[in-house]
Design a protein around this motif. Structure first.
Motif, PDB file in Angstrom:
ATOM      1  N   GLY A 275       0.843  -1.199   0.000  1.00  0.00           N
ATOM      2  CA  GLY A 275       0.000   0.000   0.000  1.00  0.00           C
ATOM      3  C   GLY A 275       0.872   1.241   0.000  1.00  0.00           C
ATOM      4  N   HIS A 276       0.222   2.403   0.073  1.00  0.00           N
ATOM      5  CA  HIS A 276       0.957   3.670   0.166  1.00  0.00           C
ATOM      6  C   HIS A 276       0.222   4.609   1.106  1.00  0.00           C
ATOM      7  N   HIS A 277       0.983   5.506   1.724  1.00  0.00           N
ATOM      8  CA  HIS A 277       0.383   6.449   2.670  1.00  0.00           C
ATOM      9  C   HIS A 277       0.441   7.882   2.168  1.00  0.00           C
ATOM     10  N   ASP A 278       1.070   8.146   1.038  1.00  0.00           N
ATOM     11  CA  ASP A 278       1.064   9.501   0.493  1.00  0.00           C
ATOM     12  C   ASP A 278      -0.255   9.764  -0.224  1.00  0.00           C
ATOM     13  N   THR A 279      -0.606  11.026  -0.367  1.00  0.00           N
ATOM     14  CA  THR A 279      -1.869  11.407  -1.010  1.00  0.00           C
ATOM     15  C   THR A 279      -1.625  12.564  -1.979  1.00  0.00           C
ATOM     16  N   VAL A 280      -2.655  12.904  -2.718  1.00  0.00           N
ATOM     17  CA  VAL A 280      -2.585  14.046  -3.641  1.00  0.00           C
ATOM     18  C   VAL A 280      -3.038  15.346  -2.976  1.00  0.00           C
ATOM     19  N   TRP A 281      -3.472  15.277  -1.733  1.00  0.00           N
ATOM     20  CA  TRP A 281      -4.071  16.433  -1.068  1.00  0.00           C
ATOM     21  C   TRP A 281      -3.015  17.315  -0.411  1.00  0.00           C
ATOM     22  N   PRO A 282      -3.025  18.633  -0.675  1.00  0.00           N
ATOM     23  CA  PRO A 282      -2.028  19.529  -0.076  1.00  0.00           C
ATOM     24  C   PRO A 282      -2.288  19.764   1.406  1.00  0.00           C
ATOM     25  N   ILE A 283      -1.232  20.210   2.092  1.00  0.00           N
ATOM     26  CA  ILE A 283      -1.370  20.583   3.497  1.00  0.00           C
ATOM     27  C   ILE A 283      -2.452  21.656   3.631  1.00  0.00           C
TER      28      ILE A 283
ATOM     29  N   ASP B  99       5.560   7.386  -1.963  1.00  0.00           N
ATOM     30  CA  ASP B  99       5.669   8.198  -3.190  1.00  0.00           C
ATOM     31  C   ASP B  99       4.867   7.617  -4.354  1.00  0.00           C
ATOM     32  N   GLU B 100       3.856   6.833  -4.072  1.00  0.00           N
ATOM     33  CA  GLU B 100       3.083   6.186  -5.140  1.00  0.00           C
ATOM     34  C   GLU B 100       2.411   7.196  -6.054  1.00  0.00           C
ATOM     35  N   GLU B 101       1.881   8.265  -5.482  1.00  0.00           N
ATOM     36  CA  GLU B 101       1.158   9.247  -6.289  1.00  0.00           C
ATOM     37  C   GLU B 101       2.079  10.011  -7.242  1.00  0.00           C
ATOM     38  N   LEU B 102       3.389   9.917  -7.022  1.00  0.00           N
ATOM     39  CA  LEU B 102       4.360  10.539  -7.917  1.00  0.00           C
ATOM     40  C   LEU B 102       4.847   9.573  -8.996  1.00  0.00           C
ATOM     41  N   GLY B 103       4.374   8.335  -8.950  1.00  0.00           N
ATOM     42  CA  GLY B 103       4.859   7.321  -9.874  1.00  0.00           C
ATOM     43  C   GLY B 103       5.892   6.393  -9.254  1.00  0.00           C
ATOM     44  N   SER B 104       6.053   6.463  -7.932  1.00  0.00           N
ATOM     45  CA  SER B 104       6.954   5.577  -7.175  1.00  0.00           C
ATOM     46  C   SER B 104       8.414   5.672  -7.607  1.00  0.00           C
ATOM     47  N   PRO B 105       8.954   6.884  -7.798  1.00  0.00           N
ATOM     48  CA  PRO B 105      10.336   6.992  -8.278  1.00  0.00           C
ATOM     49  C   PRO B 105      11.371   6.393  -7.340  1.00  0.00           C
ATOM     50  N   SER B 106      11.166   6.516  -6.020  1.00  0.00           N
ATOM     51  CA  SER B 106      12.165   5.991  -5.088  1.00  0.00           C
ATOM     52  C   SER B 106      11.793   4.638  -4.509  1.00  0.00           C
ATOM     53  N   SER B 107      10.587   4.156  -4.782  1.00  0.00           N
ATOM     54  CA  SER B 107      10.155   2.894  -4.189  1.00  0.00           C
ATOM     55  C   SER B 107      10.013   1.746  -5.185  1.00  0.00           C
ATOM     56  N   ARG B 108      10.121   2.031  -6.482  1.00  0.00           N
ATOM     57  CA  ARG B 108       9.915   0.957  -7.455  1.00  0.00           C
ATOM     58  C   ARG B 108      10.854  -0.224  -7.219  1.00  0.00           C
ATOM     59  N   GLU B 109      12.131   0.056  -7.095  1.00  0.00           N
ATOM     60  CA  GLU B 109      13.093  -1.036  -6.898  1.00  0.00           C
ATOM     61  C   GLU B 109      12.809  -1.787  -5.609  1.00  0.00           C
TER      62      GLU B 109
END
Length: 357
Positions: A63-71, A121-131
């Motif tokens: 799963g992921h805990h990041d969201t698209v919603w701003p502070i 970072d899933e909502e960004l396309g998972s740049p640092s978590s893909r590997e």
């Protein structure tokens, strides 16, 4: 308690690009998971949270805990439960799914053979978590993705693959009134390239190639010297992803003196139904045994981290999370009455897969 845990996660705002906010959210996820699972988490790069139980995990919960919603979104979209509906930024996509993982596992007597990975970072396309995701999935018998369900609680048994490109166009500046003929107009070149790119789509195969954001030029009286546009590609199969990629990287300039450079490429491989079929059928059998309505299934154009687990050959079932709707929208919500039923199904599915039965 499950609803309270979802509220706790939602109240910690975590827009993907705000690294400090994502770090705070990772700490909340790790703390909540430790309480429910009785084990401390590993926090990776201040944003990804992982638990491993046993030397050789058989089942990955993702799963992921990041969201698209701003502070500040909590001020306009406060966490609330009214008439059996839970609302709040990121509740459906997908903090409810994160809490469901913890409660499903807490109901098991033995967690040996289970790995949990909650990325930031899933909502960004998972740049640092893909590997990280791919490494965690390799060798597992199954990856269960707690992304939100489809309409009516449908599981997501196929997802399109995604490619992203940035087409850079370079021309030559000149005064638009005095001597435009001396320039090479990057806007006109970009227009030719947009048409060429859009023509790569294939409706019969479900392939969409969509030029999106475009920028070109500097002032109204200058022939544009540079511009660029971005491209979103969605495909059902790897062969189409390869075809489009070859065509994109082979783009040639139309105007004499113009230059075209293409950056980017495939971001997520397709998740085919063949990879999810057996897990979906198992989930339906378990639902019937538990007296639950078997979930439907759905193929969707949107991608998730389940595309990565499928891409390394791990059987993957997606959309096991909350029932509700409005992901990324003002009406984002979770249907509270479905939470215990979905969690019960998840617990039983994990138990069977972990035991290898």
């Amino acid at each position: 308690m499950l609803v309270a845990d979802i509220e706790r996660l939602v109240r910690c705002e975590s827009p993907s690009a705000d690294l400090a906010a994502v770090a705070r959210s990772a700490a909340v996820v790790a703390g909540l998971g430790a309480e429910r699972l009785g084990a401390e988490a590993e926090i990776i790069a201040d944003k990804h949270v992982r638990w491993r139980f046993g030397a050789r995990p058989r089942v990955l919960l993702l799963g992921h805990h990041d969201t698209v919603w701003p502070i500040g979104s909590l001020e306009t979209h406060p966490v609330a439960v009214r008439d059996g509906v839970l609302t709040g930024p990121g509740c459906f996509d997908m903090k409810a799914g994160v809490a469901m993982i913890f409660h499903a596992l807490a109901a098991l007597d033995d967690l040996d053979g289970i790995s949990v990975l909650i990325t930031g970072d899933e909502e960004l396309g998972s740049p640092s978590s893909r590997e990280l995701i791919e490494d965690e999935a390799r060798g597992c018998a199954a990856a269960l993705v707690l992304e939100a369900s489809g309409p009516g609680g449908a599981l997501k048994t196929a997802r399109k693959g995604v490619s992203r490109y940035d087409v850079l166009v370079r021309g030559r500046a000149a005064h638009a009134g005095l001597e435009p003929e001396r320039g090479v107009n990057a806007t006109i070149e970009a227009a030719h390239q947009v048409q060429a790119v859009a023509a790569l789509g294939d409706a019969a195969r479900g392939t969409t190639v969509t030029p999106t954001r475009l920028e070109s030029g500097t002032t109204v009286n200058t022939v544009p010297a540079a511009g660029h546009f971005e491209v979103d590609v969605r495909v059902w199969d790897a062969a189409e992803q390869d075809r489009v990629d070859r065509a994109m990287t082979a783009l040639q300039p139309h105007l004499p003196g113009a230059e075209v450079t293409v950056e980017g490429g495939p971001n997520r491989p397709p998740l085919s139904r063949a990879v999810s079929k057996d897990l979906y059928e198992r989930a339906c059998r378990i639902a019937e045994r538990l007296g639950l309505t078997p979930p439907g299934e759905l193929a969707v154009g949107g991608a998730s981290d389940g595309n990565f687990t499928a891409g390394v050959g791990t059987p993957t079932l997606d959309g096991l999370g909350a029932v509700g709707g409005g992901a990324h929208a003002d009406d984002e919500h979770v249907i509270v009455a479905e939470l215990p039923r979905r969690t019960q199904l998840l617990t039983a599915l994990i138990s069977e897969l972990r035991a290898g039965t």
